[in-house]
Scaffold this motif. Structure first.
Motif, PDB file in Angstrom:
ATOM      1  N   ASP A 102      51.270  50.077  43.986  1.00 31.15           N
ATOM      2  CA  ASP A 102      50.169  49.347  43.336  1.00 31.15           C
ATOM      3  C   ASP A 102      48.839  49.714  43.985  1.00 31.15           C
ATOM      4  OD1 ASP A 102      52.203  47.805  42.015  1.00 31.15           O
ATOM      5  OD2 ASP A 102      52.342  46.578  43.828  1.00 31.15           O
ATOM      6  N   LYS A 103      47.859  49.991  43.138  1.00 28.61           N
ATOM      7  CA  LYS A 103      46.520  50.344  43.629  1.00 28.61           C
ATOM      8  C   LYS A 103      45.498  49.521  42.885  1.00 28.61           C
ATOM      9  CE  LYS A 103      47.439  55.187  43.917  1.00 28.61           C
ATOM     10  NZ  LYS A 103      47.149  56.480  43.343  1.00 28.61           N
ATOM     11  N   LEU A 104      44.480  49.071  43.596  1.00 30.54           N
ATOM     12  CA  LEU A 104      43.396  48.440  42.860  1.00 30.54           C
ATOM     13  C   LEU A 104      42.063  48.622  43.556  1.00 30.54           C
ATOM     14  CD1 LEU A 104      42.192  45.347  43.735  1.00 30.54           C
ATOM     15  CD2 LEU A 104      44.532  44.756  43.282  1.00 30.54           C
ATOM     16  N   MET A 105      41.022  48.567  42.744  1.00 26.58           N
ATOM     17  CA  MET A 105      39.657  48.573  43.234  1.00 26.58           C
ATOM     18  C   MET A 105      39.051  47.259  42.764  1.00 26.58           C
ATOM     19  SD  MET A 105      37.273  50.195  44.833  1.00 26.58           S
ATOM     20  CE  MET A 105      37.217  51.976  44.793  1.00 26.58           C
ATOM     21  N   LEU A 106      38.568  46.482  43.744  1.00 21.42           N
ATOM     22  CA  LEU A 106      38.012  45.171  43.432  1.00 21.42           C
ATOM     23  C   LEU A 106      36.489  45.236  43.533  1.00 21.42           C
ATOM     24  CD1 LEU A 106      38.892  42.121  42.984  1.00 21.42           C
ATOM     25  CD2 LEU A 106      38.573  41.858  45.434  1.00 21.42           C
ATOM     26  N   TYR A 107      35.809  44.642  42.579  1.00 15.04           N
ATOM     27  CA  TYR A 107      34.344  44.604  42.562  1.00 15.04           C
ATOM     28  C   TYR A 107      33.864  43.159  42.654  1.00 15.04           C
ATOM     29  CZ  TYR A 107      35.045  49.240  40.499  1.00 15.04           C
ATOM     30  OH  TYR A 107      35.443  50.527  40.259  1.00 15.04           O
TER      31      TYR A 107
ATOM     32  N   SER B 183      48.463  39.251  39.101  1.00 13.95           N
ATOM     33  CA  SER B 183      47.896  38.549  40.248  1.00 13.95           C
ATOM     34  C   SER B 183      46.388  38.802  40.350  1.00 13.95           C
ATOM     35  CB  SER B 183      48.609  39.009  41.532  1.00 13.95           C
ATOM     36  OG  SER B 183      48.081  38.332  42.647  1.00 13.95           O
ATOM     37  N   ALA B 184      45.983  40.056  40.176  1.00 13.89           N
ATOM     38  CA  ALA B 184      44.557  40.396  40.233  1.00 13.89           C
ATOM     39  C   ALA B 184      43.806  39.750  39.066  1.00 13.89           C
ATOM     40  CB  ALA B 184      44.383  41.916  40.217  1.00 13.89           C
ATOM     41  N   SER B 185      44.417  39.757  37.901  1.00 17.82           N
ATOM     42  CA  SER B 185      43.790  39.174  36.716  1.00 17.82           C
ATOM     43  C   SER B 185      43.590  37.664  36.891  1.00 17.82           C
ATOM     44  CB  SER B 185      44.670  39.462  35.491  1.00 17.82           C
ATOM     45  OG  SER B 185      44.176  38.800  34.358  1.00 17.82           O
ATOM     46  N   LEU B 186      44.644  36.977  37.337  1.00 24.21           N
ATOM     47  CA  LEU B 186      44.558  35.524  37.559  1.00 24.21           C
ATOM     48  C   LEU B 186      43.541  35.204  38.646  1.00 24.21           C
ATOM     49  CD1 LEU B 186      48.377  34.795  37.395  1.00 24.21           C
ATOM     50  CD2 LEU B 186      46.659  33.653  35.968  1.00 24.21           C
ATOM     51  N   MET B 187      43.493  36.041  39.676  1.00 24.61           N
ATOM     52  CA  MET B 187      42.563  35.809  40.784  1.00 24.61           C
ATOM     53  C   MET B 187      41.111  35.922  40.309  1.00 24.61           C
ATOM     54  SD  MET B 187      42.207  37.906  44.364  1.00 24.61           S
ATOM     55  CE  MET B 187      41.178  39.218  43.718  1.00 24.61           C
ATOM     56  N   THR B 188      40.811  36.975  39.554  1.00 28.19           N
ATOM     57  CA  THR B 188      39.422  37.156  39.109  1.00 28.19           C
ATOM     58  C   THR B 188      39.019  36.051  38.134  1.00 28.19           C
ATOM     59  OG1 THR B 188      40.096  38.681  37.341  1.00 28.19           O
ATOM     60  CG2 THR B 188      39.439  39.664  39.438  1.00 28.19           C
TER      61      THR B 188
ATOM     62  N   THR C 175      27.702  32.343  46.009  1.00 30.79           N
ATOM     63  CA  THR C 175      28.455  32.231  44.762  1.00 30.79           C
ATOM     64  C   THR C 175      28.929  33.598  44.291  1.00 30.79           C
ATOM     65  OG1 THR C 175      27.134  30.314  44.129  1.00 30.79           O
ATOM     66  CG2 THR C 175      28.339  31.407  42.366  1.00 30.79           C
ATOM     67  N   ILE C 176      30.165  33.648  43.833  1.00 36.83           N
ATOM     68  CA  ILE C 176      30.705  34.864  43.237  1.00 36.83           C
ATOM     69  C   ILE C 176      30.259  34.883  41.779  1.00 36.83           C
ATOM     70  CG2 ILE C 176      32.809  36.127  42.632  1.00 36.83           C
ATOM     71  CD1 ILE C 176      34.123  34.700  45.094  1.00 36.83           C
ATOM     72  N   ARG C 177      29.192  35.628  41.529  1.00 38.93           N
ATOM     73  CA  ARG C 177      28.653  35.595  40.174  1.00 38.93           C
ATOM     74  C   ARG C 177      29.551  36.384  39.217  1.00 38.93           C
ATOM     75  NH1 ARG C 177      23.113  38.255  38.615  1.00 38.93           N
ATOM     76  NH2 ARG C 177      22.282  37.032  40.330  1.00 38.93           N
ATOM     77  N   ASP C 178      30.105  37.500  39.706  1.00 41.43           N
ATOM     78  CA  ASP C 178      31.028  38.272  38.871  1.00 41.43           C
ATOM     79  C   ASP C 178      32.070  38.921  39.763  1.00 41.43           C
ATOM     80  OD1 ASP C 178      32.113  39.196  36.551  1.00 41.43           O
ATOM     81  OD2 ASP C 178      30.409  40.448  35.964  1.00 41.43           O
ATOM     82  N   ILE C 179      33.247  39.108  39.216  1.00 40.26           N
ATOM     83  CA  ILE C 179      34.345  39.725  39.957  1.00 40.26           C
ATOM     84  C   ILE C 179      35.222  40.444  38.944  1.00 40.26           C
ATOM     85  CG2 ILE C 179      35.541  37.461  39.949  1.00 40.26           C
ATOM     86  CD1 ILE C 179      36.957  38.381  42.554  1.00 40.26           C
ATOM     87  N   SER C 180      35.596  41.675  39.263  1.00 42.44           N
ATOM     88  CA  SER C 180      36.413  42.441  38.325  1.00 42.44           C
ATOM     89  C   SER C 180      37.256  43.432  39.120  1.00 42.44           C
ATOM     90  CB  SER C 180      35.521  43.169  37.317  1.00 42.44           C
ATOM     91  OG  SER C 180      34.786  44.177  37.970  1.00 42.44           O
ATOM     92  N   PHE C 181      38.186  44.072  38.420  1.00 39.28           N
ATOM     93  CA  PHE C 181      39.030  45.050  39.104  1.00 39.28           C
ATOM     94  C   PHE C 181      39.451  46.153  38.149  1.00 39.28           C
ATOM     95  CE2 PHE C 181      43.487  44.307  37.664  1.00 39.28           C
ATOM     96  CZ  PHE C 181      43.277  43.215  36.839  1.00 39.28           C
ATOM     97  N   GLU C 182      39.859  47.262  38.753  1.00 33.79           N
ATOM     98  CA  GLU C 182      40.476  48.360  38.024  1.00 33.79           C
ATOM     99  C   GLU C 182      41.676  48.795  38.850  1.00 33.79           C
ATOM    100  OE1 GLU C 182      37.175  51.155  36.030  1.00 33.79           O
ATOM    101  OE2 GLU C 182      37.127  51.120  38.204  1.00 33.79           O
ATOM    102  N   GLY C 183      42.585  49.493  38.241  1.00 38.41           N
ATOM    103  CA  GLY C 183      43.701  50.010  39.006  1.00 38.41           C
ATOM    104  C   GLY C 183      44.953  50.121  38.181  1.00 38.41           C
ATOM    105  N   SER C 184      46.032  50.418  38.875  1.00 43.39           N
ATOM    106  CA  SER C 184      47.309  50.537  38.192  1.00 43.39           C
ATOM    107  C   SER C 184      48.396  50.004  39.114  1.00 43.39           C
ATOM    108  CB  SER C 184      47.587  51.999  37.846  1.00 43.39           C
ATOM    109  OG  SER C 184      47.632  52.768  39.028  1.00 43.39           O
TER     110      SER C 184
END
Ligand code: ZN
Length: 148
Positions: free
Chosen positions: A40-45, A69-74, A52-61
């Motif tokens: 599993d790899k991901l890049m978190l932004y 887990s990454a989707s629910l977290m963001t 405040t976390i104004r925006d949070i996103s990720f990419e990866g596979s």
């Protein structure tokens, strides 16, 4: 209500249609995470506005659990504070590694869908990867994080 089935549905849904799955060009923090056990790899932004976390996103596979887990977290952390993110990191880490010291997980909401993963030790790191990556991003880590 069959909670197990409900939780399964949440994971399947977030894997099929991951929320906040995109690059964030004006991110303040970028953090790479890797789980070599599963690949599993991901890049978190992260885009911060003060505390405040104004925006949070990720990419990866990765596998369904790591993506969900990454989707629910963001989804959960967008608009929340850095302190809240740190508390949730600890809460999720304790929950997933079975180090549940009796503190209250009731406010986890949909994140509770991941709790069943602790019964499958080989998959725990799939679920914790996004959270370790978040923690490293908040602490300003210099290199990629790995679950190993
Ligand atoms: Zn995985």
């Amino acid at each position: 209500m069959d909670l197990r089935a409900l939780y399964q549905d949440i994971i399947v849904d977030h894997n099929r249609r991951p929320r906040n799955f995109r690059r964030l060009d004006d991110a303040d923090r970028r953090q790479e995470g890797f789980n070599p056990l599963c690949g599993d790899k991901l890049m978190l932004y992260l885009k911060l506005d003060g505390d405040t976390i104004r925006d949070i996103s990720f990419e990866g596979s990765g596998c369904a659990i790591s993506v969900a887990s990454a989707s629910l977290m963001t989804e959960r952390l967008k608009g929340r504070t850095v302190d809240e993110a740190r508390r949730l990191f600890k809460c999720m880490h304790d929950l997933l590694t079975g180090r549940d010291n009796g503190h209250n997980h009731e406010d986890l909401g949909k994140l509770g869908a991941l709790a069943g993963v602790k019964e499958y030790p080989s998959r725990v790191k799939c679920a914790t990867l996004a959270w370790h990556t978040l923690h490293a991003a908040l602490e300003g880590a210099s290199g990629p994080v790995t679950t190993e």
